[in-house]
Enzyme design. Structure first.
Site, PDB file in Angstrom:
ATOM      1  N   HIS A  96     -62.442 -52.145  61.979  1.00 55.57           N
ATOM      2  CA  HIS A  96     -62.716 -51.305  63.133  1.00 55.57           C
ATOM      3  C   HIS A  96     -63.281 -49.945  62.717  1.00 55.57           C
ATOM      4  CE1 HIS A  96     -61.655 -48.672  66.608  1.00 55.57           C
ATOM      5  NE2 HIS A  96     -61.847 -49.764  67.329  1.00 55.57           N
ATOM      6  N   SER A 116     -64.239 -47.718  72.331  1.00 53.63           N
ATOM      7  CA  SER A 116     -64.170 -47.261  70.940  1.00 53.63           C
ATOM      8  C   SER A 116     -65.563 -46.904  70.450  1.00 53.63           C
ATOM      9  CB  SER A 116     -63.607 -48.364  70.038  1.00 53.63           C
ATOM     10  OG  SER A 116     -62.210 -48.400  70.058  1.00 53.63           O
ATOM     11  N   ASP A 119     -58.669 -43.928  61.856  1.00 52.66           N
ATOM     12  CA  ASP A 119     -58.904 -45.325  62.245  1.00 52.66           C
ATOM     13  C   ASP A 119     -58.333 -46.237  61.170  1.00 52.66           C
ATOM     14  OD1 ASP A 119     -60.469 -47.713  63.352  1.00 52.66           O
ATOM     15  OD2 ASP A 119     -61.254 -46.097  64.595  1.00 52.66           O
TER      16      ASP A 119
END
Length: 582
Positions: free
Chosen positions: A189, A388, A149
């Site tokens: 994120h 996600s 990520d």
């Protein structure tokens, strides 16, 4: 079928002799609940406690403990008893049974390092019943989850080993994007995803008002941060493939059993030929469970046609909205959750989990914090949504399952997770549906169905068998060895090169920064042109004239190569399956 307890019972025990179970006794009066246990049950009914259970001859104590959601941890034959971990309310109920002599607290009610579900300000753990997993002792402890990520802010207290041990459970990090300067999560994120998997707010200082308020599904799991973005959320297929390479190469070193991919390619291609799908299958066959986000395309015709969500081997996760309540009866399939049939004819997603408006760890000073100030919760957490987030929740469930069943192969894990689910409400009606939005064969949300909302307790108490047939592997894999066929692929230099020496903050070709390139030292070669093309032509310190000169050099060397196409950069784009509005 084995239960989690029977599986664990295969561990050797030291000379334990159980009392004979053939004695016949007269009915006994119910035992009174000990004052300390009664107080714990009244004040904190959901908190786990350790108790000493004294058993009357002939009683099936293990079954009674298991029925109450507990776990036997030790036997005490000298007193005809055992030690168990269970909720305080369940322990008090056990004490009232006629088969039991007494139930006493073995120690004060646990709080440090142990998540109290009643104290959580979130509801997703209750939706997939991971709070019950914790009652079984399944917290992901010892299992490594690689998060490919934007990096992880591993210094946050939620990622500590415990309150007393301030070492980070982010046990390793790697940078696999040539444009990234360091391993810091400046985008945000990855840290949010990591918190949903393995955050543990009970590891904050005891006087911290946020202590115990937020926790991931596997609150004791280890994390491996593989930073694949450039620091601004931009990444490519090659970066993700390089991240998978790192996970495979260091699988044994960090006990990497799970890879979380909360992302998707921007180009729809059959899983048989897509390079990212080939990479995830290589990790899968290496013994790593891969969990991928389904994407947020709803019912669009190509919603599930993008790697890695379209690969039939991986666990593809869609999203439900748990409505912010701990009541599972109102969980509803999210209208934007990607679902449908892939270009190869496979129904996706395989399972759904909470993904709407989930609160998790916030990377300090990250883009996400500045882009949506209203999303910041309690100063140190962030509320966003998307598949996600759902993928992260499923990755946490997988880590818990693998703690209990460490010998399970990826296909066994997938079969258990997918076959032990429960139906959810339709996004448009009150009917019960599965992950794809099709009517489910259930009359209640508590019924076990196949391919619907994740149910960790069902999976751990009743693991299941693997399907007799498996889909064919990618054409880039040797059908016999199930390894990458280096003679047939053109991208092996990027994805499956040998691992470097000892782990470094940046490894292999990515130990340098694109911004440090110099025209004086640069020359057009297949490798340097590929690297330059991946930099998107704009993220270097060169002037526009220098950029144009370098591109002309590459095109002159090979006009048919990828770097000669203005659209080639878009071909390698990867997007994060998330949104501030979900």
């Amino acid at each position: 079928m084995l239960s989690s307890l029977s599986r664990l019972a295969r561990r050797p025990l030291a000379a334990i002799v159980l009392l004979p179970a053939v004695l016949v006794v007269a009915p006994a009066a119910h035992a009174a609940v000990a004052p300390a246990l009664g107080a714990a049950a009244a004040e904190h009914p959901g908190r786990r406690v350790e108790v000493i259970v004294q058993v009357r001859p002939g009683a099936q104590a293990d079954a009674l403990v298991r029925r109450g959601g507990g776990r036997v941890t030790r036997r005490l034959p000298l007193i005809g008893g055992l030690v168990a971990r269970m909720r305080a309310s369940a322990a008090a109920a056990l004490a009232r049974r006629p088969e039991i002599r007494a139930v006493s607290l073995n120690a004060p009610v646990e709080s440090t390092g142990t998540v109290d579900p009643a104290a959580l300000r979130t509801s997703y753990n209750q939706s997939i019943r991971s709070d019950r997993s914790w009652g079984f002792g399944a917290t992901g402890k010892g299992v490594g989850v690689a998060v490919i990520d934007t990096g992880i802010a591993g210094q946050l207290p939620d990622f500590r080993v415990s309150q007393a041990d301030t070492r980070s459970r982010v046990v390793a990090s790697a940078v696999v994007n040539p444009a990234a300067r360091d391993a810091t999560d400046t985008f945000g994120h990855g840290t949010h995803v990591a918190g949903l998997i393995a955050g543990n707010g009970t590891n904050r200082d005891p006087d911290d008002p946020l202590s115990g308020r937020y926790a991931g599904v596997a609150p004791d799991a280890n994390l491996i941060a593989i930073k694949a973005d450039d620091g601004q959320g931009r990444t490519t297929l090659a970066d993700i493939i390089a991240g998978l390479q790192f996970a495979v190469d260091f699988k044994s070193t960090y006990n990497i059993r799970v890879v979380n991919l909360s992302l998707r390619s921007s180009v729809a291609e059959s899983y048989r030929t897509d390079p990212l799908d080939a990479a995830v299958e290589q990790a899968w066959y290496a013994g790593i469970v891969v969990v991928a986000a389904a994407g947020n395309g709803g019912t669009a015709s190509d919603a599930v046609s993008y790697a890695p969500a379209n690969d039939p081997h991986v666990i593809t996760a869609g999203a439900v909205d748990d409505m912010g309540t701990k009541d599972i009866s109102d969980d509803r399939l999210a209208s934007w959750s990607g679902r449908g049939t892939t270009q190869d004819g496979f129904a996706k997603p395989d399972v759904v989990a909470p993904g709407a408006q989930l609160v998790s760890t916030l990377a300090p000073s990250s883009y996400y914090a500045s882009a949506c100030p209203a999303c910041v919760v309690d100063g140190g957490y962030l509320r966003i949504g998307g598949t996600s987030m759902a993928a992260a929740v499923v990755s946490g469930e997988v880590a818990d399952l693998l703690q209990l069943f460490p010998d399970f192969r990826p296909d066994q894990v997938k079969a258990t997770v997918v076959k032990r689910t429960r139906a959810v409400m339709s996004p448009t009606s009150s009917g019960l549906v599965d992950a794809g939005g099709e009517p489910a064969a259930a009359t209640s949300v508590t019924d076990t169905v196949v391919g619907a909302e994740a149910a960790a307790d069902k999976a751990e108490l009743n693991p299941t068998s693997v399907s007799a047939t498996a889909p064919p592997p990618s054409t880039w894999l040797d059908p016999t060895t199930l390894a990458i066929d280096y003679q047939r692929v053109s991208w092996s230099r990027i994805s499956w090169s040998d691992a470097p020496d000892a782990l470094r903050p940046a490894w292999s070709r990515v130990s340098w920064s694109v911004a440090e390139w110099s025209r004086v030292s640069w020359s057009a070669t297949p490798d340097s042109c590929t690297d330059f093309q991946r930099a998107d032509w704009t993220r270097v310190s060169w002037s526009d004239t220098d950029v144009g000169w370098a591109r002309d050099e590459c095109v002159a060397m090979d006009p048919t190569a990828a770097w000669a196409s203005t659209s080639s950069a878009e071909f390698s784009r990867v997007s994060w399956s998330t949104s501030f509005e979900r």
